[in-house]
Design an enzyme around this catalytic site. Structure first.
Site, short mmCIF file in Angstrom:
data_model
loop_
_atom_site.label_atom_id
_atom_site.label_comp_id
_atom_site.label_asym_id
_atom_site.label_seq_id
_atom_site.Cartn_x
_atom_site.Cartn_y
_atom_site.Cartn_z
N CYS A 379 7.05 -0.79 7.90
CA CYS A 379 6.60 -1.54 9.07
C CYS A 379 7.20 -0.95 10.35
CB CYS A 379 6.91 -3.02 8.90
SG CYS A 379 6.02 -4.08 10.07
N HIS A 505 4.30 -3.96 4.05
CA HIS A 505 5.56 -4.32 3.39
C HIS A 505 5.39 -4.24 1.88
CE1 HIS A 505 7.99 -5.93 6.80
NE2 HIS A 505 6.80 -6.12 7.34
N GLU A 507 7.56 -4.12 -0.37
CA GLU A 507 8.59 -4.84 -1.11
C GLU A 507 8.12 -6.20 -1.62
OE1 GLU A 507 9.58 -5.80 3.33
OE2 GLU A 507 8.63 -4.22 2.13
#
Length: 529
Positions: A379, A505, A507
């Protein structure tokens, strides 16, 4: 009819209600049940989207773009189910809805009260979340006795009355402290917490006793007697080296068994083979790798919880124990960067907002590029990588993001057109899952093995296409774009061992037994480095 499990906490906060709820979800799913989970938070913010990471840790984003509590990340990672906007509710959101309805005359002149108006909104939220599930696990944030959580406790009391006790189970997680001077555990805090809960009309069916050391049979029996629960319904929950061992421990101690008995659920025995193999990998890693997370919120590690867990997930698969060096980007300078990054095998530059610590992140990207240290930008991490490339490869010395400089002549990152008129900060960014088309012959294509992916976003600024061709002609590869090719999603530098940065993102989609390919690629490159 759906079954309801309510998880409350007592004595102190931070005991691990989220991990307990997530672990139970994993166990019930392993028994063949369709499980969903949600978190009810007592704070008055509408959602955690505008809260400082130091206040509440990371903001976890769901597929449908809800900004939620970090515990939802635990739920998704353990249960392996994508959650949604019905998975997190705050007091602020409830009161906002009720007052908006009152102002528009929706209550037809009634006196608006906590009961039934506030509690009805909470009930509707819970019932809607339970649709199309066998079991809904609802965690109540805060600690029993807090004034803020009383409407939530009243609501779940009402639900137990409406659905019947065979369809509802209350689990209370409490601390059982060890007093070193007397050499014994004490049950009194648990007794007081249960009495506080009973005063609200709720008698827990199961008590999960949180402790750092094994509890004696005597203390377990005492909790059973004084808190009015069956002996096998006092479940020991001790501190473990890895949080992913929690489902196995809780299963061994009978949590899922007594939950199914209480709810009269007839299920198959849970198949935990894959989970056990994953835990074995955790404890039998033969390699070591050190990854630096260079961010502005590193003083609270929970601010990057999903990033840290994703790194560990990748390590599990590759047989590597991942140690993390937490580096404050505010402290990174041109003079000390070599020393600060000495000994790291790879780098993550994570997301964030605001200009604090940005120059340290830019220097980190430059150091990784010039020294060929594997790097993953996420990001804001992608945006600073673009700024660094523009400054030091294109020679645009004042290149910057429009977020950080209003005077730069080279805003290589700028705000989206539709964002320019927005004044509210909460819930107004590009949020949730968006498609990304992958260019053939790129590292991104090699990692994913697909032509198109969907990843979760949380940002307001974008790559400035005015600089696209100039960057490409100087060696930057744009390997991922939106399907209409207007938004740059991924950049990489193919001449380096692993230098890739993404606007989204990743994750949020990593699982302990299914690591995300971008993190797996970083760990693999770092091991080889």
């Amino acid at each position: 009819m759906s079954k309801f499990i309510f998880v409350t906490g007592g004595v102190v906060s931070g005991l691990g209600k989220g991990i307990t709820a997530a672990s139970l979800g994993r166990l019930l799913k392993a028994r063949g049940l369709k499980v969903s989970a949600q978190k009810l938070d007592p704070y008055m913010n509408v959602d955690p989207g505008t809260m400082s990471p130091y206040q509440h840790g990371e903001v976890f984003v769901t597929e449908d773009g809800a900004e939620t509590d970090l515990d939802l990340g635990h739920y998704e990672r353990f249960i392996d189910e994508n959650l949604n906007k019905f998975s997190n509710l705050t007091s602020g959101k409830i009161y906002y809805e009720v007052l908006t309805k009152e102002r528009s005359g929706g209550y037809l002149g009634q006196t608006v009260q906590v009961i039934p108006h506030i509690t009805n909104v909470i009930k509707d939220f819970i019932y809607n979340s339970a649709k199309n599930t066998d079991v809904l696990i609802t965690e109540i944030g805060g600690t029993t006795g807090d004034i803020e959580i009383q409407p939530f406790l009243e609501t779940i009391r009402q639900i137990s009355l409406e659905v019947g006790r065979d369809n509802c189970v209350f689990i209370h997680l409490t601390l059982v402290p060890y007093i070193k001077s007397s050499g014994e555990h004490k049950s009194k805090p648990t007794q007081h917490s249960v009495k506080e809960l009973q005063a609200m009309g709720i008698s827990p069916d199961i008590i999960v006793a949180r402790a750092d050391e094994e509890l004696s049979a005597d203390i377990m029996a005492k909790i059973s007697l004084f808190c009015n629960v069956k002996k096998d319904c006092v479940i020991e929950n001790i501190t473990l080296p890895s949080l992913y061992e929690a489902p196995l421990m809780l299963h061994k101690n009978g949590l899922d068994k007594v939950v199914c008995r209480t709810l009269k659920l007839e299920t198959v025995a849970p198949d935990l083979t894959e989970w056990k193999e994953m835990v074995d990998h955790i404890y039998n890693s033969s390699k070591d790798v050190n990854i630096a997370i260079v961010g502005k919120y590193v003083k609270l590690h929970d601010a990057y919880l999903s990033v840290a867990e994703s790194l560990r997930h990748a390590g599990y698969m590759l047989g590597a124990k991942v140690s993390i060096s937490w580096i404050d980007s505010e402290e990174v300078t041109a003079k000390n960067i070599s020393a600060m990054l000495s000994g790291v095998d790879g780098i993550v530059v994570p997301g964030g907002f605001g200009d604090r610590g940005i120059e340290g992140k830019i220097l980190t990207c430059k150091y990784a590029r010039e020294n060929d240290i594997p790097l993953l930008g996420i990001c804001l991490g992608m945006q600073v990588a673009v700024v660094e490339f523009a400054r030091n490869v294109l020679g645009l010395a004042d290149a910057n993001s429009a977020e950080f400089s209003e005077t730069t002549q080279n805003p290589v990152i700028h705000i989206m057109q539709e964002q320019k008129t927005i004044t509210d900060k909460g819930g107004t960014m590009r949020l949730g899952s968006y498609l990304c088309s992958i260019k053939d012959g790129t590292l991104l294509k090699e990692l994913y093995g697909k032509d198109e992916i969907a990843e979760r976003h949380r940002h307001r600024y974008e790559f400035n296409n005015d600089y696209r061709e100039q960057m490409i002609s100087n060696g930057l590869v744009i390997s991922g774009v939106s399907p209409d090719k207007t938004l740059v999603e991924v950049i990489e530098i193919p001449t380096l061992s692993y230098y890739i940065a993404v606007q989204f993102h990743p994750e949020f989609k990593s699982r302990p037994n299914k690591p995300h390919p971008l993190f797996s690629g970083l760990i693999q490159a770092s091991i080889q480095k």
